[in-house]
Design a protein around this motif. Structure first.
Motif, PDB file in Angstrom:
ATOM      1  N   ARG A  31       0.669  -1.300   0.542  1.00  0.00           N
ATOM      2  CA  ARG A  31      -0.003   0.145  -0.150  1.00  0.00           C
ATOM      3  C   ARG A  31       0.894   1.284  -0.079  1.00  0.00           C
ATOM      4  NH1 ARG A  31      -1.130   3.047   4.392  1.00  0.00           N
ATOM      5  NH2 ARG A  31      -1.222   1.029   5.430  1.00  0.00           N
ATOM      6  N   GLU A  32       1.635   1.039   0.570  1.00  0.00           N
ATOM      7  CA  GLU A  32       2.466   2.708   0.417  1.00  0.00           C
ATOM      8  C   GLU A  32       3.374   2.735  -0.300  1.00  0.00           C
ATOM      9  OE1 GLU A  32       2.972   4.817   2.814  1.00  0.00           O
ATOM     10  OE2 GLU A  32       1.669   3.925   4.412  1.00  0.00           O
ATOM     11  N   LEU A  33       4.214   1.718  -0.683  1.00  0.00           N
ATOM     12  CA  LEU A  33       4.464   1.512  -2.327  1.00  0.00           C
ATOM     13  C   LEU A  33       3.694   2.200  -3.060  1.00  0.00           C
ATOM     14  CD1 LEU A  33       7.303   1.156  -3.778  1.00  0.00           C
ATOM     15  CD2 LEU A  33       6.410  -1.285  -4.371  1.00  0.00           C
ATOM     16  N   GLU A  34       2.870   1.566  -3.020  1.00  0.00           N
ATOM     17  CA  GLU A  34       1.773   2.038  -4.621  1.00  0.00           C
ATOM     18  C   GLU A  34       1.581   3.952  -4.208  1.00  0.00           C
ATOM     19  OE1 GLU A  34      -1.479  -0.425  -4.442  1.00  0.00           O
ATOM     20  OE2 GLU A  34      -0.395  -2.044  -5.283  1.00  0.00           O
ATOM     21  N   GLU A  35       0.630   4.440  -3.287  1.00  0.00           N
ATOM     22  CA  GLU A  35       0.268   5.679  -2.173  1.00  0.00           C
ATOM     23  C   GLU A  35       1.574   7.129  -3.264  1.00  0.00           C
ATOM     24  OE1 GLU A  35      -2.512   4.689   0.623  1.00  0.00           O
ATOM     25  OE2 GLU A  35      -1.369   5.328   1.885  1.00  0.00           O
ATOM     26  N   GLU A  36       2.721   5.981  -2.074  1.00  0.00           N
ATOM     27  CA  GLU A  36       3.639   7.146  -2.021  1.00  0.00           C
ATOM     28  C   GLU A  36       4.566   7.377  -3.806  1.00  0.00           C
ATOM     29  OE1 GLU A  36       6.969   6.948   0.797  1.00  0.00           O
ATOM     30  OE2 GLU A  36       4.914   7.339   2.861  1.00  0.00           O
ATOM     31  N   THR A  37       4.485   6.171  -4.346  1.00  0.00           N
ATOM     32  CA  THR A  37       5.262   6.110  -5.409  1.00  0.00           C
ATOM     33  C   THR A  37       4.453   5.792  -7.183  1.00  0.00           C
ATOM     34  OG1 THR A  37       5.445   3.534  -5.891  1.00  0.00           O
ATOM     35  CG2 THR A  37       7.756   5.088  -4.546  1.00  0.00           C
ATOM     36  N   GLY A  38       3.271   5.125  -6.677  1.00  0.00           N
ATOM     37  CA  GLY A  38       2.443   4.958  -7.852  1.00  0.00           C
ATOM     38  C   GLY A  38       3.462   3.632  -8.781  1.00  0.00           C
ATOM     39  N   TYR A  39       4.308   2.940  -8.167  1.00  0.00           N
ATOM     40  CA  TYR A  39       4.170   1.452  -8.618  1.00  0.00           C
ATOM     41  C   TYR A  39       3.941   1.139  -7.495  1.00  0.00           C
ATOM     42  CZ  TYR A  39       8.159   3.419 -11.205  1.00  0.00           C
ATOM     43  OH  TYR A  39       8.650   4.276 -12.385  1.00  0.00           O
ATOM     44  N   THR A  40       4.057  -0.577  -8.344  1.00  0.00           N
ATOM     45  CA  THR A  40       3.486  -1.877  -7.467  1.00  0.00           C
ATOM     46  C   THR A  40       4.326  -3.122  -7.373  1.00  0.00           C
ATOM     47  OG1 THR A  40       1.559  -3.147  -6.240  1.00  0.00           O
ATOM     48  CG2 THR A  40       1.918  -2.903  -8.478  1.00  0.00           C
ATOM     49  N   SER A  41       4.418  -3.691  -6.728  1.00  0.00           N
ATOM     50  CA  SER A  41       5.339  -5.004  -6.824  1.00  0.00           C
ATOM     51  C   SER A  41       4.779  -6.027  -5.863  1.00  0.00           C
ATOM     52  CB  SER A  41       6.519  -4.888  -6.417  1.00  0.00           C
ATOM     53  OG  SER A  41       7.140  -6.326  -6.027  1.00  0.00           O
ATOM     54  N   ASP A  42       3.898  -7.179  -7.334  1.00  0.00           N
ATOM     55  CA  ASP A  42       3.946  -8.717  -6.221  1.00  0.00           C
ATOM     56  C   ASP A  42       5.029  -9.374  -5.656  1.00  0.00           C
ATOM     57  OD1 ASP A  42       1.925  -8.182  -7.317  1.00  0.00           O
ATOM     58  OD2 ASP A  42       1.835  -8.623  -9.409  1.00  0.00           O
ATOM     59  N   ASN A  43       6.387  -9.264  -5.515  1.00  0.00           N
ATOM     60  CA  ASN A  43       7.575  -9.879  -5.132  1.00  0.00           C
ATOM     61  C   ASN A  43       8.627  -8.917  -3.815  1.00  0.00           C
ATOM     62  OD1 ASN A  43       9.474 -11.358  -4.770  1.00  0.00           O
ATOM     63  ND2 ASN A  43      10.761 -11.211  -6.508  1.00  0.00           N
ATOM     64  N   LEU A  44       7.945  -8.885  -3.188  1.00  0.00           N
ATOM     65  CA  LEU A  44       8.230  -8.125  -1.875  1.00  0.00           C
ATOM     66  C   LEU A  44       9.000  -8.958  -1.140  1.00  0.00           C
ATOM     67  CD1 LEU A  44       5.535  -5.356  -1.096  1.00  0.00           C
ATOM     68  CD2 LEU A  44       7.487  -5.155  -2.008  1.00  0.00           C
ATOM     69  N   GLU A  45      10.407  -8.950  -0.934  1.00  0.00           N
ATOM     70  CA  GLU A  45      10.604  -9.653   0.174  1.00  0.00           C
ATOM     71  C   GLU A  45      11.692  -9.162   1.752  1.00  0.00           C
ATOM     72  OE1 GLU A  45      15.957 -11.357  -0.100  1.00  0.00           O
ATOM     73  OE2 GLU A  45      14.299 -10.678  -1.495  1.00  0.00           O
ATOM     74  N   LEU A  46      11.121  -9.770   2.061  1.00  0.00           N
ATOM     75  CA  LEU A  46      11.216  -9.347   4.473  1.00  0.00           C
ATOM     76  C   LEU A  46      12.379  -9.292   3.773  1.00  0.00           C
ATOM     77  CD1 LEU A  46      10.125  -7.845   6.781  1.00  0.00           C
ATOM     78  CD2 LEU A  46      10.119 -10.261   7.599  1.00  0.00           C
ATOM     79  N   ILE A  47      13.226  -8.424   4.212  1.00  0.00           N
ATOM     80  CA  ILE A  47      14.220  -8.483   4.465  1.00  0.00           C
ATOM     81  C   ILE A  47      15.309  -7.979   6.023  1.00  0.00           C
ATOM     82  CG2 ILE A  47      16.949  -6.678   4.510  1.00  0.00           C
ATOM     83  CD1 ILE A  47      15.951  -8.260   1.580  1.00  0.00           C
ATOM     84  N   ASN A  48      14.190  -7.877   7.044  1.00  0.00           N
ATOM     85  CA  ASN A  48      14.438  -7.490   8.581  1.00  0.00           C
ATOM     86  C   ASN A  48      13.921  -6.423   9.007  1.00  0.00           C
ATOM     87  OD1 ASN A  48      16.266  -8.477  10.559  1.00  0.00           O
ATOM     88  ND2 ASN A  48      17.807  -7.326   9.904  1.00  0.00           N
ATOM     89  N   SER A  49      13.456  -6.766  10.195  1.00  0.00           N
ATOM     90  CA  SER A  49      12.898  -6.035  11.172  1.00  0.00           C
ATOM     91  C   SER A  49      14.155  -5.574  12.420  1.00  0.00           C
ATOM     92  CB  SER A  49      11.190  -6.749  11.788  1.00  0.00           C
ATOM     93  OG  SER A  49      10.924  -6.852  10.438  1.00  0.00           O
ATOM     94  N   PHE A  50      13.600  -4.415  12.443  1.00  0.00           N
ATOM     95  CA  PHE A  50      14.485  -3.479  13.577  1.00  0.00           C
ATOM     96  C   PHE A  50      13.983  -1.962  14.614  1.00  0.00           C
ATOM     97  CE2 PHE A  50      15.349  -1.008  10.392  1.00  0.00           C
ATOM     98  CZ  PHE A  50      15.468   0.900  10.895  1.00  0.00           C
ATOM     99  N   TYR A  51      13.723  -2.480  15.717  1.00  0.00           N
ATOM    100  CA  TYR A  51      13.622  -0.791  16.443  1.00  0.00           C
ATOM    101  C   TYR A  51      14.205  -0.158  16.327  1.00  0.00           C
ATOM    102  CZ  TYR A  51      10.857  -4.797  18.768  1.00  0.00           C
ATOM    103  OH  TYR A  51      10.206  -6.049  18.928  1.00  0.00           O
ATOM    104  N   THR A  52      13.523   1.193  16.232  1.00  0.00           N
ATOM    105  CA  THR A  52      14.238   2.570  15.525  1.00  0.00           C
ATOM    106  C   THR A  52      14.796   3.119  17.086  1.00  0.00           C
ATOM    107  OG1 THR A  52      12.030   3.722  16.190  1.00  0.00           O
ATOM    108  CG2 THR A  52      12.421   3.092  14.038  1.00  0.00           C
ATOM    109  N   SER A  53      14.011   3.385  18.213  1.00  0.00           N
ATOM    110  CA  SER A  53      14.283   3.425  19.357  1.00  0.00           C
ATOM    111  C   SER A  53      14.327   2.531  20.921  1.00  0.00           C
ATOM    112  CB  SER A  53      14.025   5.384  19.498  1.00  0.00           C
ATOM    113  OG  SER A  53      14.373   5.768  18.367  1.00  0.00           O
ATOM    114  N   PRO A  54      15.013   1.712  20.837  1.00  0.00           N
ATOM    115  CA  PRO A  54      14.158   0.954  22.012  1.00  0.00           C
ATOM    116  C   PRO A  54      14.513   1.751  23.104  1.00  0.00           C
ATOM    117  CG  PRO A  54      16.213  -0.157  21.193  1.00  0.00           C
ATOM    118  CD  PRO A  54      15.979   0.970  20.090  1.00  0.00           C
ATOM    119  N   GLY A  55      15.125   2.324  23.559  1.00  0.00           N
ATOM    120  CA  GLY A  55      15.322   3.087  25.238  1.00  0.00           C
ATOM    121  C   GLY A  55      13.901   3.541  25.744  1.00  0.00           C
ATOM    122  N   PHE A  56      13.356   4.199  23.986  1.00  0.00           N
ATOM    123  CA  PHE A  56      11.963   5.161  24.616  1.00  0.00           C
ATOM    124  C   PHE A  56      10.579   4.861  23.756  1.00  0.00           C
ATOM    125  CE2 PHE A  56      14.228   7.629  21.764  1.00  0.00           C
ATOM    126  CZ  PHE A  56      13.936   8.058  20.901  1.00  0.00           C
ATOM    127  N   ALA A  57      10.761   4.170  22.393  1.00  0.00           N
ATOM    128  CA  ALA A  57      10.057   3.535  21.905  1.00  0.00           C
ATOM    129  C   ALA A  57       9.656   1.851  21.822  1.00  0.00           C
ATOM    130  CB  ALA A  57      10.341   4.516  20.636  1.00  0.00           C
TER     131      ALA A  57
END
Length: 181
Positions: free
Chosen positions: A91-117
């Motif tokens: 959804r964000e790819l489509e809304e922000e760029t006008g492009y879409t993809s059927d092949n989105l590969e999860l690379i990683n997930s990370f916490y942005t600021s674990p000391g307070f968020a």
């Protein structure tokens, strides 16, 4: 109790917003003393490393009020309640760029600021993009402009602090390690 665990004895809700909530927790520390923790609760987010067939990386430029300036970033957005990260990424790819993809590969997930968020960002990669025939409506209060850059241009803009956020720096590191030129 685990060696470093803090036990919450009281939570005071300070602010409940559209994107974040702010709580102040009273905690018991591992040594038995008490302390306060100011915590931001966030639903999580996604970001997409989108590489076109010609090797150009898609960025969006937008004004960031917290920084008082515009930055170039990889497309990204907040998870909606109950929404799977993969759906949010598309959804964000489509809304922000006008492009879409059927092949989105999860690379990683990370916490942005674990000391307070507790914000967890899921990063996806795609080099299988299709231009949408019609524009997808984005958020009414979000104004973005597309930029397509090769890796050298992006690294230079990072040095100039035009690219200045963790998720996009992470994306550039990932692309360099992957050998994208």
């Amino acid at each position: 109790m685990r060696k470093f665990e803090e036990v919450t004895t009281h939570t005071e809700e300070i602010f409940k917003g559209k994107i974040i909530d702010l709580n102040v927790d009273t905690v018991t520390l591992p040594d038995g003393n008490t302390s306060k923790r100011e915590l931001i609760k966030h639903p999580g987010a996604v970001a997409v490393i989108a590489v076109k067939e010609d090797g150009k990386i898609i960025f969006v430029e937008q004004y960031r009020k917290a920084l008082g300036k515009s930055t170039l970033e990889i497309p990204a957005g907040k998870l909606e309640k109950g929404e799977e990260p993969l759906i949010t990424a598309r959804r964000e790819l489509e809304e922000e760029t006008g492009y879409t993809s059927d092949n989105l590969e999860l690379i990683n997930s990370f916490y942005t600021s674990p000391g307070f968020a507790d914000e967890l960002v899921h990063i996806y990669f795609t080099d299988d993009l299709r231009k949408l025939e019609e524009n997808v409506e984005g958020d009414e209060d979000e104004f973005v402009e597309l930029a397509e850059l090769d890796i050298e241009e992006a690294v230079q803009l990072e040095k100039e602090q035009r690219i200045h956020d963790a998720k996009t720096s992470y994306a550039l590191l990932y692309l360099k390690l992957r050998g994208i030129k």
